[in-house]
Design a protein around this motif. Structure first.
Motif, PDB file in Angstrom:
ATOM      1  N   ASP A 361       0.832  -1.208   0.000  1.00  0.00           N
ATOM      2  CA  ASP A 361       0.000   0.000   0.000  1.00  0.00           C
ATOM      3  C   ASP A 361       0.871   1.264   0.000  1.00  0.00           C
ATOM      4  O   ASP A 361       0.625   2.211   0.751  1.00  0.00           O
ATOM      5  CB  ASP A 361      -0.952   0.013   1.196  1.00  0.00           C
ATOM      6  N   PHE A 362       1.890   1.266  -0.856  1.00  0.00           N
ATOM      7  CA  PHE A 362       2.762   2.426  -0.971  1.00  0.00           C
ATOM      8  C   PHE A 362       1.951   3.612  -1.488  1.00  0.00           C
ATOM      9  O   PHE A 362       1.308   3.537  -2.537  1.00  0.00           O
ATOM     10  CB  PHE A 362       3.930   2.121  -1.913  1.00  0.00           C
ATOM     11  N   ASP A 363       1.980   4.700  -0.740  1.00  0.00           N
ATOM     12  CA  ASP A 363       1.129   5.857  -1.010  1.00  0.00           C
ATOM     13  C   ASP A 363       1.582   6.580  -2.274  1.00  0.00           C
ATOM     14  O   ASP A 363       2.695   7.118  -2.321  1.00  0.00           O
ATOM     15  CB  ASP A 363       1.182   6.796   0.197  1.00  0.00           C
ATOM     16  N   MET A 364       0.722   6.640  -3.273  1.00  0.00           N
ATOM     17  CA  MET A 364       1.036   7.311  -4.533  1.00  0.00           C
ATOM     18  C   MET A 364       0.448   8.721  -4.593  1.00  0.00           C
ATOM     19  O   MET A 364       0.316   9.312  -5.658  1.00  0.00           O
ATOM     20  CB  MET A 364       0.540   6.472  -5.710  1.00  0.00           C
ATOM     21  N   GLN A 365       0.085   9.248  -3.435  1.00  0.00           N
ATOM     22  CA  GLN A 365      -0.338  10.642  -3.308  1.00  0.00           C
ATOM     23  C   GLN A 365      -1.488  11.019  -4.239  1.00  0.00           C
ATOM     24  O   GLN A 365      -1.546  12.115  -4.779  1.00  0.00           O
ATOM     25  CB  GLN A 365       0.858  11.565  -3.524  1.00  0.00           C
ATOM     26  N   GLY A 366      -2.419  10.072  -4.399  1.00  0.00           N
ATOM     27  CA  GLY A 366      -3.650  10.366  -5.113  1.00  0.00           C
ATOM     28  C   GLY A 366      -3.589  10.250  -6.613  1.00  0.00           C
ATOM     29  O   GLY A 366      -4.629  10.336  -7.279  1.00  0.00           O
ATOM     30  N   VAL A 367      -2.393  10.042  -7.189  1.00  0.00           N
ATOM     31  CA  VAL A 367      -2.322   9.950  -8.655  1.00  0.00           C
ATOM     32  C   VAL A 367      -2.829   8.606  -9.152  1.00  0.00           C
ATOM     33  O   VAL A 367      -3.315   8.487 -10.270  1.00  0.00           O
ATOM     34  CB  VAL A 367      -0.894  10.207  -9.190  1.00  0.00           C
ATOM     35  N   THR A 368      -2.708   7.583  -8.329  1.00  0.00           N
ATOM     36  CA  THR A 368      -3.234   6.261  -8.645  1.00  0.00           C
ATOM     37  C   THR A 368      -3.437   5.524  -7.329  1.00  0.00           C
ATOM     38  O   THR A 368      -3.197   6.082  -6.253  1.00  0.00           O
ATOM     39  CB  THR A 368      -2.284   5.483  -9.588  1.00  0.00           C
ATOM     40  N   VAL A 369      -3.903   4.290  -7.402  1.00  0.00           N
ATOM     41  CA  VAL A 369      -4.133   3.520  -6.186  1.00  0.00           C
ATOM     42  C   VAL A 369      -2.798   3.208  -5.512  1.00  0.00           C
ATOM     43  O   VAL A 369      -1.751   3.204  -6.163  1.00  0.00           O
ATOM     44  CB  VAL A 369      -4.876   2.195  -6.495  1.00  0.00           C
ATOM     45  N   PRO A 370      -2.793   2.950  -4.200  1.00  0.00           N
ATOM     46  CA  PRO A 370      -1.554   2.539  -3.535  1.00  0.00           C
ATOM     47  C   PRO A 370      -0.961   1.295  -4.192  1.00  0.00           C
ATOM     48  O   PRO A 370      -1.681   0.431  -4.695  1.00  0.00           O
ATOM     49  CB  PRO A 370      -2.004   2.259  -2.095  1.00  0.00           C
ATOM     50  N   ILE A 371       0.371   1.225  -4.201  1.00  0.00           N
ATOM     51  CA  ILE A 371       1.094   0.161  -4.894  1.00  0.00           C
ATOM     52  C   ILE A 371       1.506  -0.924  -3.909  1.00  0.00           C
ATOM     53  O   ILE A 371       2.050  -0.638  -2.833  1.00  0.00           O
ATOM     54  CB  ILE A 371       2.354   0.729  -5.580  1.00  0.00           C
ATOM     55  N   THR A 372       1.259  -2.177  -4.289  1.00  0.00           N
ATOM     56  CA  THR A 372       1.685  -3.329  -3.489  1.00  0.00           C
ATOM     57  C   THR A 372       2.371  -4.343  -4.391  1.00  0.00           C
ATOM     58  O   THR A 372       1.824  -4.720  -5.439  1.00  0.00           O
ATOM     59  CB  THR A 372       0.494  -4.000  -2.792  1.00  0.00           C
ATOM     60  N   PHE A 373       3.564  -4.765  -4.001  1.00  0.00           N
ATOM     61  CA  PHE A 373       4.274  -5.846  -4.688  1.00  0.00           C
ATOM     62  C   PHE A 373       4.570  -6.947  -3.681  1.00  0.00           C
ATOM     63  O   PHE A 373       4.794  -6.679  -2.492  1.00  0.00           O
ATOM     64  CB  PHE A 373       5.606  -5.364  -5.274  1.00  0.00           C
ATOM     65  N   THR A 374       4.598  -8.178  -4.141  1.00  0.00           N
ATOM     66  CA  THR A 374       5.040  -9.304  -3.329  1.00  0.00           C
ATOM     67  C   THR A 374       5.940 -10.178  -4.193  1.00  0.00           C
ATOM     68  O   THR A 374       5.997 -10.007  -5.418  1.00  0.00           O
ATOM     69  CB  THR A 374       3.853 -10.156  -2.832  1.00  0.00           C
ATOM     70  N   PRO A 375       6.646 -11.137  -3.602  1.00  0.00           N
ATOM     71  CA  PRO A 375       7.479 -12.027  -4.417  1.00  0.00           C
ATOM     72  C   PRO A 375       6.697 -12.838  -5.437  1.00  0.00           C
ATOM     73  O   PRO A 375       7.276 -13.343  -6.404  1.00  0.00           O
ATOM     74  CB  PRO A 375       8.135 -12.937  -3.371  1.00  0.00           C
ATOM     75  N   THR A 376       5.374 -12.966  -5.258  1.00  0.00           N
ATOM     76  CA  THR A 376       4.565 -13.746  -6.194  1.00  0.00           C
ATOM     77  C   THR A 376       3.625 -12.888  -7.037  1.00  0.00           C
ATOM     78  O   THR A 376       2.844 -13.420  -7.826  1.00  0.00           O
ATOM     79  CB  THR A 376       3.725 -14.795  -5.433  1.00  0.00           C
ATOM     80  N   ASP A 377       3.679 -11.565  -6.887  1.00  0.00           N
ATOM     81  CA  ASP A 377       2.763 -10.694  -7.623  1.00  0.00           C
ATOM     82  C   ASP A 377       3.429  -9.339  -7.868  1.00  0.00           C
ATOM     83  O   ASP A 377       3.656  -8.576  -6.930  1.00  0.00           O
ATOM     84  CB  ASP A 377       1.463 -10.507  -6.837  1.00  0.00           C
ATOM     85  N   HIS A 378       3.743  -9.070  -9.133  1.00  0.00           N
ATOM     86  CA  HIS A 378       4.343  -7.790  -9.508  1.00  0.00           C
ATOM     87  C   HIS A 378       3.347  -6.877 -10.218  1.00  0.00           C
ATOM     88  O   HIS A 378       3.745  -5.906 -10.860  1.00  0.00           O
ATOM     89  CB  HIS A 378       5.571  -8.007 -10.388  1.00  0.00           C
ATOM     90  N   LEU A 379       2.046  -7.204 -10.111  1.00  0.00           N
ATOM     91  CA  LEU A 379       1.004  -6.303 -10.595  1.00  0.00           C
ATOM     92  C   LEU A 379       0.727  -5.313  -9.466  1.00  0.00           C
ATOM     93  O   LEU A 379      -0.143  -5.529  -8.621  1.00  0.00           O
ATOM     94  CB  LEU A 379      -0.267  -7.078 -10.949  1.00  0.00           C
ATOM     95  N   GLY A 380       1.479  -4.232  -9.446  1.00  0.00           N
ATOM     96  CA  GLY A 380       1.432  -3.332  -8.299  1.00  0.00           C
ATOM     97  C   GLY A 380       0.118  -2.620  -8.119  1.00  0.00           C
ATOM     98  O   GLY A 380      -0.261  -2.255  -7.013  1.00  0.00           O
ATOM     99  N   SER A 381      -0.606  -2.406  -9.200  1.00  0.00           N
ATOM    100  CA  SER A 381      -1.852  -1.634  -9.172  1.00  0.00           C
ATOM    101  C   SER A 381      -2.953  -2.431  -9.845  1.00  0.00           C
ATOM    102  O   SER A 381      -2.769  -2.934 -10.950  1.00  0.00           O
ATOM    103  CB  SER A 381      -1.652  -0.305  -9.907  1.00  0.00           C
ATOM    104  N   LYS A 382      -4.095  -2.518  -9.191  1.00  0.00           N
ATOM    105  CA  LYS A 382      -5.220  -3.265  -9.768  1.00  0.00           C
ATOM    106  C   LYS A 382      -6.494  -2.435  -9.815  1.00  0.00           C
ATOM    107  O   LYS A 382      -7.593  -2.972  -9.905  1.00  0.00           O
ATOM    108  CB  LYS A 382      -5.452  -4.552  -8.986  1.00  0.00           C
ATOM    109  N   GLY A 383      -6.343  -1.122  -9.751  1.00  0.00           N
ATOM    110  CA  GLY A 383      -7.514  -0.253  -9.768  1.00  0.00           C
ATOM    111  C   GLY A 383      -7.249   1.037 -10.512  1.00  0.00           C
ATOM    112  O   GLY A 383      -6.104   1.391 -10.809  1.00  0.00           O
ATOM    113  N   LEU A 384      -8.324   1.772 -10.802  1.00  0.00           N
ATOM    114  CA  LEU A 384      -8.221   3.043 -11.508  1.00  0.00           C
ATOM    115  C   LEU A 384      -9.530   3.806 -11.377  1.00  0.00           C
ATOM    116  O   LEU A 384     -10.540   3.279 -10.905  1.00  0.00           O
ATOM    117  CB  LEU A 384      -7.885   2.823 -12.986  1.00  0.00           C
ATOM    118  N   ARG A 385      -9.510   5.061 -11.799  1.00  0.00           N
ATOM    119  CA  ARG A 385     -10.723   5.851 -11.927  1.00  0.00           C
ATOM    120  C   ARG A 385     -11.182   5.814 -13.388  1.00  0.00           C
ATOM    121  O   ARG A 385     -10.360   5.787 -14.299  1.00  0.00           O
ATOM    122  CB  ARG A 385     -10.491   7.315 -11.542  1.00  0.00           C
ATOM    123  N   ILE A 386     -12.487   5.824 -13.613  1.00  0.00           N
ATOM    124  CA  ILE A 386     -13.025   6.045 -14.954  1.00  0.00           C
ATOM    125  C   ILE A 386     -13.308   7.536 -15.083  1.00  0.00           C
ATOM    126  O   ILE A 386     -13.955   8.144 -14.226  1.00  0.00           O
ATOM    127  CB  ILE A 386     -14.306   5.236 -15.208  1.00  0.00           C
TER     128      ILE A 386
END
Length: 407
Positions: A361-386
């Motif tokens: 949940d690394f804070d991206m200061q409102g430009v996008t959703v918080p970023i999370t990476f793990t050793p098994t998942d490098h899709l840091g962002s899974k959300g967006l605004r329309i």
């Protein structure tokens, strides 16, 4: 706060002489650096390839400016823990062989991380990237690049094309209501263009009861009325574009001139201010899946960019959310590098990768959703605004939406 007023020479890579610039004072939340202590002998080398003259240069140029802007900004504050970033870059004109050549060249020059661009070249390089242990973030949002089993050293800093497409299809299914939604995907003639469909989109459409048909947009085409004639015959009420701003703007104008009664939706690389500028009134009412906020959208993460540009005597005029995306992509990598250096560890690709994989949940200061990476998942962002175009401006239709689960 440390006030820095010395001059520093920054090597930005590519042709030309080094440029001397005054050090300015600014704040980017989440990335800290101390002034002084920098120099060419301890610079952190990062490689990059940009499309400045190729078929995706319409958005590639702005993305490149965002990357270079961030490097300029952080170097003006003394770099990362006192070490300047030496950004080595070249225009590769969207040519896969050229990308492979430049990647090898820059790795031989000692880069510890790499900023890429296209889907075809990034997918082609992923095994070499893993062998070389070079953390790599590309402007390509191909879903496979977020799977460490397939691409161990690749990291996605924005919602993948597949997740963007699923969000759009999910919205379409809800908007349509009863009956079968008929959807046309108009796409660039490339791996980038087919990525949303071939990496999960077709299966998701079937699962949601959506009638989906793909329509290729030939490179260099100046008219898509033939494609729209077939789309009209199919009964499609929704058209999704996976292309860059230039071709999408032409297609939007074609659709409006034909009186096509359909909702038009852009994915990442055409949901930007450039499309509105090119398409004019035809863009009114368009929707866009937008992982990163445009610079006119007021959040802390866009304010720091606007402050930087103002200090340089520039404005946000003509700059798009591609600038935001590039800036903050590099910012996340810079924070990982800062953590490695601050811990007293050697700044290697393996250590940078390990640091990135601790981000929660690394804070991206409102430009996008918080970023999370793990050793098994490098899709840091899974959300967006329309977003939606209203009175010539992209305005948010929704808060952040998470991509629907698969399966």
């Amino acid at each position: 706060m440390t006030i820095c007023n010395a001059d520093i020479t920054i090597r930005m890579g590519g042709p030309g002489s080094p440029v001397r610039i005054p050090l300015l004072v600014a704040i980017l939340v989440g990335v800290t650096a101390a002034c002084g202590g920098g120099g060419a002998d301890n610079a952190i080398k990062v490689g990059a390839i940009f499309d400045l003259t190729g078929p995706t240069a319409d958005v590639g140029t702005d993305y490149a400016d965002g990357m270079r802007g961030f490097v300029d900004w952080i170097n003006m504050q003394g770099g990362i823990e006192g070490r300047p970033i030496d950004l080595i870059y070249q225009d590769y004109a969207y040519q896969v062989p050229r990308a492979e050549q430049l990647y090898s060249q820059f790795v031989n020059e000692g880069v510890v991380a790499f900023m890429g661009w296209g889907t075809g070249d990034t997918e082609a390089l992923k095994l070499r990237i893993a062998e070389d242990e070079i953390p790599f973030s590309s402007a390509s949002l191909s879903h496979v690049l977020g799977d460490p089993a397939e691409a161990p050293y690749n990291f996605l800093l924005a919602t993948s094309y597949s997740d963007q497409f699923r969000i759009a299809l999910d919205w379409i299914a809800e908007d349509h209501g009863e009956g079968t939604p008929v959807v046309a995907l108009m796409h660039n003639a490339s791996p980038f263009g087919t990525s949303p469909a071939r990496l999960g989109g077709i299966e998701f459409a079937e699962a949601r009861g959506i009638d989906l048909t793909l329509y290729e947009m030939p490179r260099g085409a100046v008219d898509y009325t033939g494609e729209f004639s077939r789309i009209r015959q199919s009964g499609a009420r929704y058209v999704v574009f996976q292309n860059t701003s230039g071709p999408a703007a032409v297609a939007v104008q074609n659709a409006r001139s034909l009186g096509l009664d359909a909702t038009l939706i852009c994915l990442n690389w055409c949901s930007n201010g450039q499309l509105v500028q090119l398409a004019g009134d035809a863009a009114e009412g368009m929707m866009g899946t937008m992982p990163y906020a445009p610079l006119g959208f007021d959040v802390p993460g866009t304010r720091v960019i606007r402050d930087y540009l103002e200090a340089k005597g520039e404005s946000i005029e003509g700059k798009t959310n591609a600038y935001t995306q590039a800036w903050w992509t590099f910012a996340v990598f810079a924070e990982a590098m800062r953590q490695v250096v601050a811990a007293g560890d050697e700044l290697t690709g393996a250590n940078i990768r390990a640091a990135l994989e601790t981000f929660t949940d690394f804070d991206m200061q409102g430009v996008t959703v918080p970023i999370t990476f793990t050793p098994t998942d490098h899709l840091g962002s899974k959300g967006l605004r329309i977003f939606r175009v209203e009175d010539g401006e992209w305005v948010p239709m929704t808060e952040f939406i998470q991509a629907p689960a698969v399966g």
